[in-house]
Design a protein around this motif. Structure first.
Motif, PDB file in Angstrom:
ATOM      1  N   LYS A  42       0.812  -1.217   0.000  1.00  0.00           N
ATOM      2  CA  LYS A  42       0.000   0.000   0.000  1.00  0.00           C
ATOM      3  C   LYS A  42       0.851   1.274   0.000  1.00  0.00           C
ATOM      4  CE  LYS A  42      -3.782  -2.276   2.471  1.00  0.00           C
ATOM      5  NZ  LYS A  42      -4.568  -2.313   3.737  1.00  0.00           N
ATOM      6  N   LYS A  43       2.148   1.126   0.246  1.00  0.00           N
ATOM      7  CA  LYS A  43       3.030   2.305   0.279  1.00  0.00           C
ATOM      8  C   LYS A  43       3.469   2.635  -1.143  1.00  0.00           C
ATOM      9  CE  LYS A  43       4.851   1.486   4.916  1.00  0.00           C
ATOM     10  NZ  LYS A  43       6.053   1.462   5.777  1.00  0.00           N
ATOM     11  N   GLN A  44       3.207   3.849  -1.578  1.00  0.00           N
ATOM     12  CA  GLN A  44       3.518   4.280  -2.934  1.00  0.00           C
ATOM     13  C   GLN A  44       4.438   5.496  -2.903  1.00  0.00           C
ATOM     14  OE1 GLN A  44       2.324   2.808  -5.901  1.00  0.00           O
ATOM     15  NE2 GLN A  44       1.561   1.157  -4.578  1.00  0.00           N
ATOM     16  N   THR A  45       5.258   5.635  -3.942  1.00  0.00           N
ATOM     17  CA  THR A  45       6.204   6.739  -4.018  1.00  0.00           C
ATOM     18  C   THR A  45       5.902   7.647  -5.195  1.00  0.00           C
ATOM     19  OG1 THR A  45       8.566   7.308  -4.171  1.00  0.00           O
ATOM     20  CG2 THR A  45       7.818   5.395  -5.435  1.00  0.00           C
ATOM     21  N   GLN A  46       6.335   8.890  -5.068  1.00  0.00           N
ATOM     22  CA  GLN A  46       6.269   9.839  -6.178  1.00  0.00           C
ATOM     23  C   GLN A  46       7.493   9.727  -7.079  1.00  0.00           C
ATOM     24  OE1 GLN A  46       3.533  11.821  -6.836  1.00  0.00           O
ATOM     25  NE2 GLN A  46       2.696  10.530  -5.204  1.00  0.00           N
ATOM     26  N   MET A  47       8.494   8.932  -6.656  1.00  0.00           N
ATOM     27  CA  MET A  47       9.672   8.719  -7.499  1.00  0.00           C
ATOM     28  C   MET A  47       9.249   7.938  -8.748  1.00  0.00           C
ATOM     29  SD  MET A  47      12.302   7.419  -4.490  1.00  0.00           S
ATOM     30  CE  MET A  47      13.853   7.598  -5.375  1.00  0.00           C
ATOM     31  N   PRO A  48       9.773   8.277  -9.926  1.00  0.00           N
ATOM     32  CA  PRO A  48       9.392   7.563 -11.157  1.00  0.00           C
ATOM     33  C   PRO A  48      10.113   6.226 -11.300  1.00  0.00           C
ATOM     34  CG  PRO A  48      10.969   9.288 -11.689  1.00  0.00           C
ATOM     35  CD  PRO A  48      10.663   9.428 -10.213  1.00  0.00           C
ATOM     36  N   VAL A  49       9.888   5.325 -10.347  1.00  0.00           N
ATOM     37  CA  VAL A  49      10.595   4.047 -10.317  1.00  0.00           C
ATOM     38  C   VAL A  49      10.061   3.133 -11.417  1.00  0.00           C
ATOM     39  CG1 VAL A  49      11.289   2.092  -8.887  1.00  0.00           C
ATOM     40  CG2 VAL A  49      10.806   4.306  -7.813  1.00  0.00           C
ATOM     41  N   ILE A  50      10.970   2.413 -12.067  1.00  0.00           N
ATOM     42  CA  ILE A  50      10.582   1.380 -13.026  1.00  0.00           C
ATOM     43  C   ILE A  50      11.108   0.041 -12.533  1.00  0.00           C
ATOM     44  CG2 ILE A  50      10.447   2.892 -15.023  1.00  0.00           C
ATOM     45  CD1 ILE A  50      13.278   1.822 -15.788  1.00  0.00           C
ATOM     46  N   PRO A  51      10.369  -1.045 -12.852  1.00  0.00           N
ATOM     47  CA  PRO A  51       9.020  -1.101 -13.403  1.00  0.00           C
ATOM     48  C   PRO A  51       7.998  -0.622 -12.385  1.00  0.00           C
ATOM     49  CG  PRO A  51       9.727  -3.280 -12.765  1.00  0.00           C
ATOM     50  CD  PRO A  51      10.909  -2.393 -12.570  1.00  0.00           C
ATOM     51  N   PRO A  52       6.750  -0.381 -12.816  1.00  0.00           N
ATOM     52  CA  PRO A  52       5.741   0.194 -11.910  1.00  0.00           C
ATOM     53  C   PRO A  52       5.560  -0.570 -10.612  1.00  0.00           C
ATOM     54  CG  PRO A  52       4.957   0.266 -14.175  1.00  0.00           C
ATOM     55  CD  PRO A  52       6.228  -0.521 -14.199  1.00  0.00           C
ATOM     56  N   GLY A  53       5.757  -1.895 -10.636  1.00  0.00           N
ATOM     57  CA  GLY A  53       5.608  -2.677  -9.413  1.00  0.00           C
ATOM     58  C   GLY A  53       6.561  -2.261  -8.313  1.00  0.00           C
ATOM     59  N   ALA A  54       7.676  -1.623  -8.677  1.00  0.00           N
ATOM     60  CA  ALA A  54       8.676  -1.198  -7.696  1.00  0.00           C
ATOM     61  C   ALA A  54       8.366   0.173  -7.119  1.00  0.00           C
ATOM     62  CB  ALA A  54      10.064  -1.196  -8.332  1.00  0.00           C
ATOM     63  N   ARG A  55       7.223   0.755  -7.473  1.00  0.00           N
ATOM     64  CA  ARG A  55       6.837   2.027  -6.864  1.00  0.00           C
ATOM     65  C   ARG A  55       6.215   1.822  -5.492  1.00  0.00           C
ATOM     66  NH1 ARG A  55       4.703   4.713 -12.536  1.00  0.00           N
ATOM     67  NH2 ARG A  55       6.799   4.782 -13.458  1.00  0.00           N
TER      68      ARG A  55
END
Length: 437
Positions: free
Chosen positions: A244-257
């Motif tokens: 449930k913890k999400q970041t504003q960093m543009p991490v790839i792939p999306p699952g790693a956000r």
């Protein structure tokens, strides 16, 4: 000059492929740190012939360093016509274990279907080869430049970089006034500028029990069952909370956000690495290694406290539950500003070569930017290189030849811009200016 640079790289396609294959042929597997010296010397001897000054630096007394497996790094520097900025291309030469599932020889550098296959082809010997060709093309086309170009082949990135970039950064090799701009050719796709990475906390937990005869387990206390209780809480409570913890960093792939937790290893009871059958014993020790990747929005103290609270609650509620928690590695998240000089230069190069706007991303895993930023205090550092991140560490790892060429063009153009255009002060956003190891 830009046209000449692109054409120079294009004329070296066969040389670029051959260089990639030559680098793959060194089985620089880490751990334990095989073939570091011959690979470093191969790079140094090539660049010395091109006019570079070459220095070999051993990461003495760092984890894994020994006379049998010396942590040998190579740093090559080409001085221009006079004083000016220094552009540094840093690549790690170590690769991970081969693993199962290969259909080609992992160290043969097999070329087929427009790709070069081999362990390290993508991560990151292809990027190293592209940076070498880029630098050599720039020197040939623009020999009167002011400043310097550096290329390094460093070790142990796959195990934290302590014998490589961390050691060098502590000794001034990644600080001003020696170096101004750093490009790390990690495989983050040729149309993307990687600004940084998530944080990581590696830890080891040991649960303890009491040994007894396996036919009478009630006389002992199984450390494996205690560890099983801990794993149950991870599955039932922590994993759902992390997702449930999400970041504003543009991490790839999306699952790693999201925040993630991987169980690196688990071992309990007797060592299986022997012939014959084990003796019948209740396990009195069980160890687990956790790999927790966290977001720039998460304080490290909170990340650790999540695990401590689970362990302490089990100590209070589960009979005879005892544990020991060890820190193995701590790295805070880092993210450079996309308007920093090196990020702008690489983005301009992508636009020039690929005829499209660059996208900006963050890596799910850490790489050596962490040491350059916090130990070298050099913030104008990004990752850019050929290859698909998803191919790293996998069987039949490969890098596309077209990607090698395009990335070399981008790196050559970026270095040219940084050596000829006015500089600006980069800004890097981090949680702090300190790295733990």
């Amino acid at each position: 000059m830009r046209d000449e640079l692109r054409q120079s790289v294009e004329s070296k396609v066969e040389e670029l492929v051959a260089l990639t294959r030559d680098l793959i042929a060194f089985p620089t597997i880490n751990p334990p740190g095989e073939a570091y010296r011959p690979c470093a010397e191969f790079i140094g001897e090539r660049l010395k012939r091109k006019g570079f000054q070459v220095e070999y630096v051993r990461g003495e007394s760092t984890p894994g360093d020994s006379d049998r497996y010396p942590r040998i790094n190579v740093i090559c520097r080409y001085e221009g016509r006079g004083p000016g900025p220094c552009v540094h291309f840093n690549s790690h030469i170590d690769v991970v274990e081969v693993g199962y599932g290969w259909t080609v020889d992992p160290f043969a550098g097999v070329v087929k279907d427009g790709k070069v296959f081999g362990r390290g082809a993508c991560d990151m010997k292809g990027g190293l080869a592209s940076s070498i060709i880029a630098a050599e093309s720039l020197i040939e086309c623009f020999p009167e430049f002011y400043g310097a170009i550096e290329i390094s082949g460093t070790v142990d990135e796959e195990s934290g970089g302590l014998g490589g970039v961390a050691y060098l950064a502590r000794h001034g090799y990644f600080s001003k006034p020696r170096v101004d701009h750093v490009i790390i050719p990690e495989p983050l796709h040729k149309d993307q500028v990687c600004l940084g990475h998530r944080g990581v906390w590696w830890s080891e937990i040991e649960t303890r029990g009491s040994i007894a005869h396996g036919s009478m387990p009630f006389l002992g206390d199984s450390a494996i069952r205690h560890m099983g209780a801990f794993l149950n809480v991870l599955e039932d409570e922590l994993y759902p909370a992390l997702s449930k913890k999400q970041t504003q960093m543009p991490v790839i792939p999306p699952g790693a956000r999201s925040s993630t937790l991987n169980i690196n290893s688990l071992h309990g009871g007797q060592d299986e690495r022997h012939d014959g059958l084990p003796s019948p014993c209740v396990a009195d020790s069980c160890r687990i290694v956790l790999d927790r990747r966290f977001l720039i929005e998460e304080p490290l103290e909170d990340v650790k406290q999540e695990i401590v609270e689970i362990l302490e609650n089990l100590r209070k509620t589960r009979r005879n539950f005892e544990y020991e928690l060890k820190d193995l590695l701590e790295v805070l998240p880092v993210m450079a500003d996309k308007d920093s000089p090196v990020a702008r230069a690489v983005a301009d190069g992508i636009k020039d070569v690929l005829q499209k706007d660059a996208s900006y991303v963050v890596s799910p895993g850490t790489y050596d930017q962490k040491h350059i930023t916090r130990l070298g205090h050099l913030h104008d550092c990004i990752a850019y290189g050929p290859g698909k991140l998803e191919m790293a560490h996998r069987p039949d790892e490969f890098v596309g030849i077209e990607d090698l060429v395009d990335s070399a063009k981008v790196m050559a153009l970026a270095a040219y811009s940084l050596l000829t255009e006015p500089d600006a002060s980069p800004i890097t956003r981090t949680q702090s200016d300190h790295v733990h190891s």
